[in-house]
Design a protein around this motif. Structure first.
Motif, PDB file in Angstrom:
ATOM      1  N   ASP A  40       0.731  -1.299  -0.130  1.00 17.62           N
ATOM      2  CA  ASP A  40      -0.059  -0.087  -0.015  1.00 17.62           C
ATOM      3  C   ASP A  40       0.778   1.326   0.098  1.00 17.62           C
ATOM      4  O   ASP A  40       0.419   2.440   0.186  1.00 17.62           O
ATOM      5  CB  ASP A  40      -0.878   0.059   1.342  1.00 17.62           C
ATOM      6  CG  ASP A  40      -0.349  -0.122   2.466  1.00 17.62           C
ATOM      7  OD1 ASP A  40       0.795  -0.055   2.471  1.00 17.62           O
ATOM      8  OD2 ASP A  40      -1.051  -0.132   3.622  1.00 17.62           O
ATOM      9  N   GLN A  44       3.775   0.247   7.804  1.00 18.40           N
ATOM     10  CA  GLN A  44       3.424   1.064   9.152  1.00 18.40           C
ATOM     11  C   GLN A  44       3.721   0.290  10.420  1.00 18.40           C
ATOM     12  O   GLN A  44       4.140  -1.005  10.314  1.00 18.40           O
ATOM     13  CB  GLN A  44       1.971   0.888   9.166  1.00 18.40           C
ATOM     14  CG  GLN A  44       1.265   1.517   8.228  1.00 18.40           C
ATOM     15  CD  GLN A  44       1.610   3.181   8.256  1.00 18.40           C
ATOM     16  OE1 GLN A  44       1.509   3.754   9.381  1.00 18.40           O
ATOM     17  NE2 GLN A  44       1.713   3.505   6.934  1.00 18.40           N
ATOM     18  N   GLU A  47       2.449  -3.257  11.198  1.00 24.30           N
ATOM     19  CA  GLU A  47       2.673  -4.209  10.432  1.00 24.30           C
ATOM     20  C   GLU A  47       3.922  -4.790  10.999  1.00 24.30           C
ATOM     21  O   GLU A  47       3.996  -6.127  10.887  1.00 24.30           O
ATOM     22  CB  GLU A  47       2.949  -3.847   9.145  1.00 24.30           C
ATOM     23  CG  GLU A  47       1.528  -3.436   8.271  1.00 24.30           C
ATOM     24  CD  GLU A  47       1.843  -2.532   7.199  1.00 24.30           C
ATOM     25  OE1 GLU A  47       0.872  -2.651   6.125  1.00 24.30           O
ATOM     26  OE2 GLU A  47       2.904  -1.853   6.865  1.00 24.30           O
ATOM     27  N   ALA A 118      -1.269  -7.820   6.259  1.00 26.70           N
ATOM     28  CA  ALA A 118      -2.045  -7.130   5.502  1.00 26.70           C
ATOM     29  C   ALA A 118      -3.299  -6.284   6.239  1.00 26.70           C
ATOM     30  O   ALA A 118      -3.622  -5.264   5.842  1.00 26.70           O
ATOM     31  CB  ALA A 118      -2.913  -7.809   4.148  1.00 26.70           C
ATOM     32  N   ASP A 121      -3.091  -2.860   9.800  1.00 26.52           N
ATOM     33  CA  ASP A 121      -3.447  -1.491  10.022  1.00 26.52           C
ATOM     34  C   ASP A 121      -5.105  -1.377   9.767  1.00 26.52           C
ATOM     35  O   ASP A 121      -5.438  -0.221   9.987  1.00 26.52           O
ATOM     36  CB  ASP A 121      -2.876  -0.625   8.802  1.00 26.52           C
ATOM     37  CG  ASP A 121      -2.992  -1.114   7.388  1.00 26.52           C
ATOM     38  OD1 ASP A 121      -3.963  -1.787   7.174  1.00 26.52           O
ATOM     39  OD2 ASP A 121      -2.513  -0.213   6.449  1.00 26.52           O
ATOM     40  N   ALA A 123      -7.250  -1.745   7.572  1.00 29.76           N
ATOM     41  CA  ALA A 123      -7.817  -1.578   6.176  1.00 29.76           C
ATOM     42  C   ALA A 123      -7.181  -2.468   5.098  1.00 29.76           C
ATOM     43  O   ALA A 123      -5.782  -2.629   5.167  1.00 29.76           O
ATOM     44  CB  ALA A 123      -7.588  -0.092   5.841  1.00 29.76           C
ATOM     45  N   LEU A 124      -7.867  -3.040   4.180  1.00 28.00           N
ATOM     46  CA  LEU A 124      -7.123  -3.904   3.130  1.00 28.00           C
ATOM     47  C   LEU A 124      -7.215  -2.938   1.878  1.00 28.00           C
ATOM     48  O   LEU A 124      -8.356  -2.825   1.344  1.00 28.00           O
ATOM     49  CB  LEU A 124      -8.128  -5.065   2.964  1.00 28.00           C
ATOM     50  CG  LEU A 124      -7.438  -6.321   2.273  1.00 28.00           C
ATOM     51  CD1 LEU A 124      -5.994  -6.625   2.922  1.00 28.00           C
ATOM     52  CD2 LEU A 124      -8.112  -7.527   2.132  1.00 28.00           C
ATOM     53  N   HIS A 125      -5.887  -2.484   1.571  1.00 26.71           N
ATOM     54  CA  HIS A 125      -5.817  -1.894   0.221  1.00 26.71           C
ATOM     55  C   HIS A 125      -5.965  -2.575  -0.909  1.00 26.71           C
ATOM     56  O   HIS A 125      -5.588  -3.779  -0.999  1.00 26.71           O
ATOM     57  CB  HIS A 125      -4.406  -1.271   0.404  1.00 26.71           C
ATOM     58  CG  HIS A 125      -4.124  -0.122  -0.784  1.00 26.71           C
ATOM     59  ND1 HIS A 125      -3.771  -0.579  -1.927  1.00 26.71           N
ATOM     60  CD2 HIS A 125      -4.236   1.134  -0.795  1.00 26.71           C
ATOM     61  CE1 HIS A 125      -3.496   0.419  -2.517  1.00 26.71           C
ATOM     62  NE2 HIS A 125      -3.683   1.524  -1.917  1.00 26.71           N
ATOM     63  N   PRO A 126      -6.515  -2.309  -2.035  1.00 24.04           N
ATOM     64  CA  PRO A 126      -6.543  -3.140  -3.199  1.00 24.04           C
ATOM     65  C   PRO A 126      -5.543  -3.722  -3.594  1.00 24.04           C
ATOM     66  O   PRO A 126      -5.352  -4.854  -4.171  1.00 24.04           O
ATOM     67  CB  PRO A 126      -7.012  -1.868  -4.250  1.00 24.04           C
ATOM     68  CG  PRO A 126      -7.649  -0.883  -3.390  1.00 24.04           C
ATOM     69  CD  PRO A 126      -7.152  -1.114  -2.267  1.00 24.04           C
ATOM     70  N   ARG A 127      -4.227  -3.062  -3.490  1.00 16.79           N
ATOM     71  CA  ARG A 127      -3.075  -3.810  -3.953  1.00 16.79           C
ATOM     72  C   ARG A 127      -2.682  -4.860  -3.182  1.00 16.79           C
ATOM     73  O   ARG A 127      -1.858  -5.729  -3.355  1.00 16.79           O
ATOM     74  CB  ARG A 127      -1.778  -2.727  -4.065  1.00 16.79           C
ATOM     75  CG  ARG A 127      -1.762  -1.993  -5.383  1.00 16.79           C
ATOM     76  CD  ARG A 127      -0.658  -1.115  -5.737  1.00 16.79           C
ATOM     77  NE  ARG A 127      -0.730   0.133  -4.605  1.00 16.79           N
ATOM     78  CZ  ARG A 127      -0.060   1.292  -4.673  1.00 16.79           C
ATOM     79  NH1 ARG A 127       0.936   1.162  -5.570  1.00 16.79           N
ATOM     80  NH2 ARG A 127      -0.556   2.255  -3.976  1.00 16.79           N
ATOM     81  N   GLU A 128      -3.129  -4.819  -1.631  1.00 17.97           N
ATOM     82  CA  GLU A 128      -2.790  -5.789  -0.921  1.00 17.97           C
ATOM     83  C   GLU A 128      -3.590  -7.101  -1.085  1.00 17.97           C
ATOM     84  O   GLU A 128      -3.292  -8.174  -1.231  1.00 17.97           O
ATOM     85  CB  GLU A 128      -3.242  -5.392   0.710  1.00 17.97           C
ATOM     86  CG  GLU A 128      -2.039  -4.552   1.156  1.00 17.97           C
ATOM     87  CD  GLU A 128      -2.656  -3.847   2.312  1.00 17.97           C
ATOM     88  OE1 GLU A 128      -1.590  -3.521   3.573  1.00 17.97           O
ATOM     89  OE2 GLU A 128      -3.866  -3.699   2.972  1.00 17.97           O
TER      90      GLU A 128
END
Length: 148
Positions: A40, A44, A47, A118, A121, A123-128
């Motif tokens: 993402d 962080q 993570e 993943a 944090d 939130a699951l980012h589209p790239r994750e």
């Protein structure tokens, strides 16, 4: 009753042996965690902590050592970040990198570690999500999509 007769009639002890991942599995796990942490755009602190918690939960952290694990993770993050800075956002050969553990019991452990990082944090980012799908395919946990 003789000793031979008494041992034959006994039921096997009810215990299981859990296999610890080998060096290749651990290397794959660390590399995948770094890929996921930077998927993402930025790793962080949550993570880092999620990776440590995952390893602790699976009785791996004490064996590997917290400092050594964090050092290896930092080196993997640096490698991925350098690749991203050079304009290469995706892992060059994910299937090749994960081939040593694909189809083994360690494959599920590596995939779970990636998912754990993943989700760290909140939130699951589209790239994750895309990376998770690619990891599962490369690890042999799902079939890779066939080109149309």
């Amino acid at each position: 009753m003789s000793l031979r007769e008494s041992t034959r009639s006994r039921q096997p002890a009810g215990f299981s042996v859990s296999a610890r991942p080998g060096p290749r599995a651990f290397d794959s796990l660390i590399t995948v965690a770094a890929e996921m942490a930077l998927a993402d755009g930025e790793a962080q602190p949550a993570e880092h902590l999620a990776l440590l918690a995952f390893l602790r939960q699976h009785d791996m952290l004490a064996t590997l050592g917290r400092r050594a694990t964090l050092d290896r993770f930092a080196a993997a993050l640096d490698t991925v970040a350098a690749r991203h800075a050079a304009g290469e956002p995706d892992a060059p050969d994910l299937a090749g990198m994960l081939r040593p553990v694909a189809g083994t019991q360690a494959a599920r452990l590596v995939a779970r570690a990636a998912a754990h990082v993943a989700a760290a944090d909140g939130a699951l980012h589209p790239r994750e999500l895309a990376l998770l799908h690619s990891l599962h395919a490369a690890l042999g946990l799902i079939r890779a999509e066939q080109p149309a």
